[in-house]
Design an enzyme around this catalytic site. Structure first.
Site, PDB file in Angstrom:
ATOM      1  CG  HIS A 110      -2.109   0.906   1.064  1.00 19.83           C
ATOM      2  ND1 HIS A 110      -2.013   2.280   1.058  1.00 19.83           N
ATOM      3  CD2 HIS A 110      -3.415   0.619   0.873  1.00 19.83           C
ATOM      4  CE1 HIS A 110      -3.217   2.801   0.891  1.00 19.83           C
ATOM      5  NE2 HIS A 110      -4.083   1.817   0.765  1.00 19.83           N
ATOM      6  N   GLY A 168       3.596  22.951   9.809  1.00 21.85           N
ATOM      7  CA  GLY A 168       4.963  22.524  10.029  1.00 21.85           C
ATOM      8  C   GLY A 168       5.928  23.031   8.985  1.00 21.85           C
ATOM      9  CG  HIS A 186       9.286  12.512  12.511  1.00 16.61           C
ATOM     10  ND1 HIS A 186       9.909  11.288  12.641  1.00 16.61           N
ATOM     11  CD2 HIS A 186       9.167  13.017  13.776  1.00 16.61           C
ATOM     12  CE1 HIS A 186      10.150  11.049  13.920  1.00 16.61           C
ATOM     13  NE2 HIS A 186       9.726  12.087  14.621  1.00 16.61           N
ATOM     14  N   PRO A 187      12.111  12.328  10.418  1.00 14.52           N
ATOM     15  CG  PRO A 187      13.754  12.198  12.037  1.00 14.52           C
ATOM     16  CD  PRO A 187      12.644  13.066  11.572  1.00 14.52           C
ATOM     17  CB  THR A 188      11.607   7.357  11.913  1.00 17.11           C
ATOM     18  OG1 THR A 188      11.097   8.066  13.069  1.00 17.11           O
ATOM     19  CG2 THR A 188      13.116   7.215  12.029  1.00 17.11           C
ATOM     20  CB  ALA A 189       6.925   9.631  12.161  1.00 21.43           C
ATOM     21  N   GLY A 190       7.766  10.369   8.848  1.00 19.99           N
ATOM     22  CA  GLY A 190       7.289  10.993   7.626  1.00 19.99           C
ATOM     23  C   GLY A 190       6.352  12.160   7.862  1.00 19.99           C
TER      24      GLY A 190
END
Length: 493
Positions: free
Chosen positions: A81, A163, A168-172
């Site tokens: 997905h 924003g 965000h580096p891992t959460a996008g």
């Protein structure tokens, strides 16, 4: 009056049950109820369905996004997905006592809080979108996490609504919005060839020339080709028509559907529509379903003992010296009766030898009238509730600050305007359908069609009178202008 809102957050985790459990637990709080949770390993995605009071469900959604950002690393995420965030999409859907405009305000509040608390940028979509291009989720999510990460700092079109221009580096990033009820509907084919599913999805989805209110893509799921779809307005494009089109397109490639699935929940009304379509029951009505009839009788909305016994309580309530039910409820009832009569005429002609050449038109009319009839029946109570909300707002304003009081009253008046406006719009549709049936149905039922048309006109007149009386007290000039534009169209039409 309750303020019931549905929230269906989609998280990019469908394989690790412990992580999904932790996200769900983070969203548990008073006033919020878990209705459903779906995990799919191939998509590597889970869909959580919550319902709750307006304030509580906003906070629950924010907490869920925060927990997902702790547990999900998109840099290591793989799945069928498309995704751009650990908490990928968070839609709010009005259920009871709230409007789509209320859900837009909720989406904007939640979006601002997500950035403030977790520094996850947020994009607004559907009804909450700040620009037309962002109404469609696909436009925002194009390129997914990796593509957006590469462009967000240099492409102005990628700038988030809340924003800074960085993921965000891992959460996008997270997409938050407001929309009508969506049905996530997937059809499995008897082939592992995912290219066939992609071709069918392209033919079915609206963006490439297919059915209105359908979004679709093809995936390989559990070794089978799957046509994965979102139906964004099941009342205008019902589930059964979508299935039939998938089936027809599949036949072009020598394959066929073997099963389908619902991800999350589906309204009962959608299943009733499918039953009416496939079973071809004459004079089908939701009240023919045992549980629906039992609920109506037990709740006092239907009496046993003949037609008079059924309608008499409502007529006596209209005659009582109370403000509700009043003209708005009566207008909605007239519209519902018009839809019922027109449906009866169409149903009595459908399937008869003399009218076989009109079978498609009659079936379409019956389906539309069933949907309109249900909406108008709901509006009978909704109009009374809207009036009561206005009275409650005026009462609350006496103890609130001037600004708070004015806001409460304005919101109540807008709702009391929107309900009858919706009645007038639906009654207009009923009138048009009833008119279209003249000449393709049994001429011996001409008097029934005439009565349906007269009732529909009465519903329009009465509903618009209720719109006008509320508009006179509303201070929002833009709202008044837009409503008057719609009423003028209805009057001319």
């Amino acid at each position: 009056m309750s303020t019931l809102v549905e929230c269906v957050p989609n998280f990019s985790e469908g394989r690790d049950k412990a992580k999904v459990d932790a996200i769900v637990n983070a969203m548990k709080m008073d006033g919020v109820y878990l209705l459903d949770r779906e995990m799919d390993a191939d998509h590597n995605r889970c869909v959580i369905t919550l319902v709750g009071e307006r304030e509580a469900i906003q906070e629950a959604a924010i907490r869920g996004v925060g927990k997902a950002s702790e547990l999900i690393d998109l840099c290591a995420h793989q799945g069928a997905h498309p995704r751009m965030g650990a908490a990928d999409v968070v839609p709010f859907i009005p259920i009871d006592g709230v409007t789509i405009e209320d859900c837009v305000a909720m989406a904007r509040h939640v979006g601002a809080e997500i950035w403030k608390r977790f520094e996850i940028p947020v994009y607004l979509y559907e009804a909450a979108a700040a620009t037309p291009e962002r109404q469609n989720l696909e436009n925002i999510r194009r390129g997914q996490f990796e593509g957006i990460r590469a462009e967000i700092a240099t492409n102005a079109a990628r700038k988030p609504d809340f924003g800074e221009a960085r993921l965000h580096p891992t959460a996008g990033a997270t997409v938050v919005g407001a929309r009508k009820f969506l049905i996530a509907y997937n059809v499995f084919l008897n082939t592992p060839d995912v290219e066939v599913a992609k071709k069918i999805a392209k033919a079915v989805r609206f963006s490439s020339g297919g059915m209105r209110f359908v979004k679709g893509a093809g995936f390989l799921v559990r070794g089978q080709a799957q046509v994965s779809m979102n139906l964004t307005d099941f009342e205008q494009t019902p589930v059964h028509r979508v299935f039939e089109m998938v089936k027809r397109e599949a036949a072009r490639y020598g394959v066929m559907p073997v099963s389908s699935e619902i991800v999350g929940l589906i309204p009962k009304k959608a299943m009733e529509q499918a039953a009416e379509w496939f079973l071809q029951v004459e004079n089908f009505d939701s009240s023919l379903i045992l549980e629906n009839r039992l609920t109506a009788v037990m709740s006092g909305k239907m009496a046993v003992g003949g037609l008079r016994a059924g309608v008499e309580p409502f007529v006596e309530q209209l005659a009582a010296p109370t403000a509700t039910p009043g003209g708005g409820s009566a207008a909605a009832a007239a519209g519902a009766m018009a839809a019922g009569l027109a449906a009866m005429v169409a149903s009595m002609s459908r399937g008869k030898k003399a009218y076989l050449r009109y079978e498609t038109q009659l079936s379409a009319a019956i389906g539309l009238l069933a949907s309109l009839r249900e909406d108008l029946k709901v509006a009978i109570d909704a109009d009374a509730e809207a009036y009561n909300s206005v009275m409650k707002a005026y009462k609350s304003a006496k103890t609130a600050s001037a600004q708070e009081g004015e806001t409460l009253i304005e919101a109540g008046l807008k709702q009391a305007t929107s309900v009858p406006l919706g009645v007038a719009e639906k009654a207009r549709e009923v009138a048009q359908i009833a008119t279209s049936l003249d000449g393709i149905t049994n001429p011996n039922m001409k008097s029934d069609l005439t009565t349906a048309q007269a009732l529909a006109r009465a519903a329009i007149t009465g509903a618009l009178a209720n719109v006008e009386i509320n508009l006179a007290s509303i201070k929002d000039a833009a709202f008044v202008v837009e409503v008057r534009r719609k009423t003028e169209t209805l009057i001319r039409g």
